[in-house]
Scaffold this motif. Sequence first.
Motif, PDB file in Angstrom:
ATOM      1  N   PHE A  53     -17.445  -3.186  11.733  1.00  0.00           N
ATOM      2  CA  PHE A  53     -16.183  -3.412  11.049  1.00  0.00           C
ATOM      3  C   PHE A  53     -15.401  -4.140  10.755  1.00  0.00           C
ATOM      4  O   PHE A  53     -14.993  -4.381   9.545  1.00  0.00           O
ATOM      5  CB  PHE A  53     -15.653  -2.399  11.983  1.00  0.00           C
ATOM      6  N   PHE A  56     -17.301  -5.515   6.598  1.00  0.00           N
ATOM      7  CA  PHE A  56     -16.054  -4.831   6.259  1.00  0.00           C
ATOM      8  C   PHE A  56     -14.860  -5.092   5.605  1.00  0.00           C
ATOM      9  O   PHE A  56     -14.127  -5.023   4.481  1.00  0.00           O
ATOM     10  CB  PHE A  56     -16.385  -2.940   6.028  1.00  0.00           C
ATOM     11  N   PHE A  57     -13.894  -4.913   6.636  1.00  0.00           N
ATOM     12  CA  PHE A  57     -12.004  -4.883   6.248  1.00  0.00           C
ATOM     13  C   PHE A  57     -12.666  -6.982   6.045  1.00  0.00           C
ATOM     14  O   PHE A  57     -11.069  -6.553   4.869  1.00  0.00           O
ATOM     15  CB  PHE A  57     -12.118  -4.769   7.581  1.00  0.00           C
ATOM     16  N   LEU A  64     -10.087  -8.425  -2.079  1.00  0.00           N
ATOM     17  CA  LEU A  64      -8.061  -8.222  -2.604  1.00  0.00           C
ATOM     18  C   LEU A  64      -7.715  -9.674  -3.183  1.00  0.00           C
ATOM     19  O   LEU A  64      -7.024 -10.215  -4.051  1.00  0.00           O
ATOM     20  CB  LEU A  64      -7.028  -7.676  -1.714  1.00  0.00           C
ATOM     21  N   ARG A  67      -9.214 -11.644  -6.354  1.00  0.00           N
ATOM     22  CA  ARG A  67      -7.948 -10.839  -7.542  1.00  0.00           C
ATOM     23  C   ARG A  67      -7.178 -11.683  -7.256  1.00  0.00           C
ATOM     24  O   ARG A  67      -5.803 -11.368  -8.882  1.00  0.00           O
ATOM     25  CB  ARG A  67      -7.773  -8.832  -7.783  1.00  0.00           C
TER      26      ARG A  67
ATOM     27  N   GLU B  60      -1.271  -3.389  -2.137  1.00  0.00           N
ATOM     28  CA  GLU B  60      -2.836  -3.798  -2.191  1.00  0.00           C
ATOM     29  C   GLU B  60      -3.724  -3.107  -0.770  1.00  0.00           C
ATOM     30  O   GLU B  60      -4.417  -3.112  -0.069  1.00  0.00           O
ATOM     31  CB  GLU B  60      -2.936  -4.475  -3.258  1.00  0.00           C
ATOM     32  N   THR B  61      -2.548  -4.122  -0.140  1.00  0.00           N
ATOM     33  CA  THR B  61      -2.730  -4.281   1.621  1.00  0.00           C
ATOM     34  C   THR B  61      -2.892  -3.205   2.081  1.00  0.00           C
ATOM     35  O   THR B  61      -3.513  -2.386   2.897  1.00  0.00           O
ATOM     36  CB  THR B  61      -1.944  -5.474   2.607  1.00  0.00           C
ATOM     37  N   LEU B  64      -5.356  -1.144   1.481  1.00  0.00           N
ATOM     38  CA  LEU B  64      -7.221  -1.448   2.154  1.00  0.00           C
ATOM     39  C   LEU B  64      -6.740  -0.582   3.531  1.00  0.00           C
ATOM     40  O   LEU B  64      -7.445   0.148   3.952  1.00  0.00           O
ATOM     41  CB  LEU B  64      -7.254  -2.821   2.045  1.00  0.00           C
ATOM     42  N   HIS B  65      -5.482  -1.006   4.351  1.00  0.00           N
ATOM     43  CA  HIS B  65      -5.088  -0.378   5.386  1.00  0.00           C
ATOM     44  C   HIS B  65      -5.116   1.168   5.741  1.00  0.00           C
ATOM     45  O   HIS B  65      -5.594   1.314   6.858  1.00  0.00           O
ATOM     46  CB  HIS B  65      -3.670  -0.706   6.219  1.00  0.00           C
ATOM     47  N   ARG B  67      -7.024   3.149   3.879  1.00  0.00           N
ATOM     48  CA  ARG B  67      -8.727   3.358   4.076  1.00  0.00           C
ATOM     49  C   ARG B  67      -9.059   3.374   5.673  1.00  0.00           C
ATOM     50  O   ARG B  67      -9.929   3.832   5.352  1.00  0.00           O
ATOM     51  CB  ARG B  67      -9.423   3.103   3.281  1.00  0.00           C
ATOM     52  N   VAL B  68      -8.879   2.692   6.282  1.00  0.00           N
ATOM     53  CA  VAL B  68      -9.171   2.313   7.290  1.00  0.00           C
ATOM     54  C   VAL B  68      -7.836   3.304   8.440  1.00  0.00           C
ATOM     55  O   VAL B  68      -7.935   2.989   9.890  1.00  0.00           O
ATOM     56  CB  VAL B  68      -9.797   0.732   8.459  1.00  0.00           C
ATOM     57  N   ARG B  70      -4.910   2.810   9.489  1.00  0.00           N
ATOM     58  CA  ARG B  70      -4.334   2.819   9.577  1.00  0.00           C
ATOM     59  C   ARG B  70      -2.925   4.017  10.177  1.00  0.00           C
ATOM     60  O   ARG B  70      -2.355   3.825  11.632  1.00  0.00           O
ATOM     61  CB  ARG B  70      -3.079   1.202   9.040  1.00  0.00           C
ATOM     62  N   GLU B  76       2.489   3.033  12.826  1.00  0.00           N
ATOM     63  CA  GLU B  76       2.320   2.560  12.262  1.00  0.00           C
ATOM     64  C   GLU B  76       2.934   3.679  10.942  1.00  0.00           C
ATOM     65  O   GLU B  76       2.794   4.820  10.995  1.00  0.00           O
ATOM     66  CB  GLU B  76       1.334   1.768  11.445  1.00  0.00           C
TER      67      GLU B  76
END
Lengths: 247, 247
Positions: A53, A56-57, A64, A67, B60-61, B64-65, B67-68, B70, B76
Amino acid sequence: MWTAQTPPQLSSIRERLIRLEETIIFALIERAQFPRNPPVYIADAILSGPPSFLHFFLAETENLHARVRRYLSPEENAFTRELPASSLPPLPPSTSIMPNDITVCDEIYQVYLHEILPAICPAGDDGNYGSSATCDVAVLQALAKRIHYGKFVAEAKFSAAPDAYIPAIRARDREAVVHELRSPQVEERVLRRIEKKAATYGHDVDFETDLAATCKIAPAAVAELYRRHVIPLTIEVEVRYLFARLD
Amino acid sequence: MWTAQTPPQLSSIRERLIRLEETIIFALIERAQFPRNPPVYIADAILSGPPSFLHFFLAETENLHARVRRYLSPEENAFTRELPASSLPPLPPSTSIMPNDITVCDEIYQVYLHEILPAICPAGDDGNYGSSATCDVAVLQALAKRIHYGKFVAEAKFSAAPDAYIPAIRARDREAVVHELRSPQVEERVLRRIEKKAATYGHDVDFETDLAATCKIAPAAVAELYRRHVIPLTIEVEVRYLFARLD
């Protein structure tokens, strides 16, 4: 031979390194509030598939950041090998250190997993995997920045006294180069400062008393991590940079 | 009426809130090392197009969070409205606070841009846009977590004494609910602790002296930010939660 048009100044590098100590200590204190949470670091435990994990993270976070141009800065080094191009215009090339692809990120990652985490976090699993990985990424990025600053240190020392280094570099005499780079007195000072900072920033502040007896992180463990890992890996970066410096 | 199967305990919530003070103060100190860097917050300045760089980077952050997983945690709250589904299996539903979509993230974002940033960062532009935005995201996430903990506070207080709240909630008597929720004595204690923490963690640690005279962040400014924004927004969350609590 590449020439630094604006060689980095040792005094301003030292200021950055001292400020980065806070960043590293804050990040360690943040991670230390959670137990080790082993599933974060084991393949197939949280995600299905081979990368852990954290792996991946970290890769997605760096993706990001790539970019938005993070890794075009000569101060930044990514743990992830294949990253997308920046969608922002490129920065002007650095004139203070030699363009290079020197990295000890793999070493930092291994040291973090196997030495630092067990030293700062109590054993256990509280299920806070996302929070733990977020803190892990902050520690890794801070360590990578601090340690790869060795490139700037090496360039500053080399530019100030090239004749002290050139013969040893030409002879590939690693021991002589390391001897020239290191200053045991400065290193001792850094270690004592680190321990003091970790004690100050890691103490619980209580309203009635000045500083409570409890500490969020063992100050000696933070100094030890600097002694055993941060300083040697920084020296490693400095040596690799200087060995490539005359090519 | 929804019933908390495992109502949150005020003592354990208080511990979390006290620990989050460090997270907020560390994040503010990290941001305060850079000047304000206005292009980060202006549309079309760094990226071409309407969202500011911070807006883009935060979204964007959070993407990503999300997707996991959060934002499946009841602790949260995301600033971004449309986020992808998690690629991890869902968490069991919370039994300690009522499912809800109460959020004051928009208010936090505005307060951060227009009140907090100018209070903690010197004016100026040093080009460290990526680093600044990374710190901004850390502050915003820490503030959002702290302030939305009001939901847990409200549930704990309600569960402990429902009869003290039910008539005022039924009557939509905002003032009476706020009066029941607040404790000026506790708030004063929080503010004094915050100021002391900001002084301790923000001080430069010097090797020879104990604490240097310089401070990375004005302790009074941090206490003021709690007084003017963090506490009132937390109360706002508590009231909104309780007003939805009997539906």
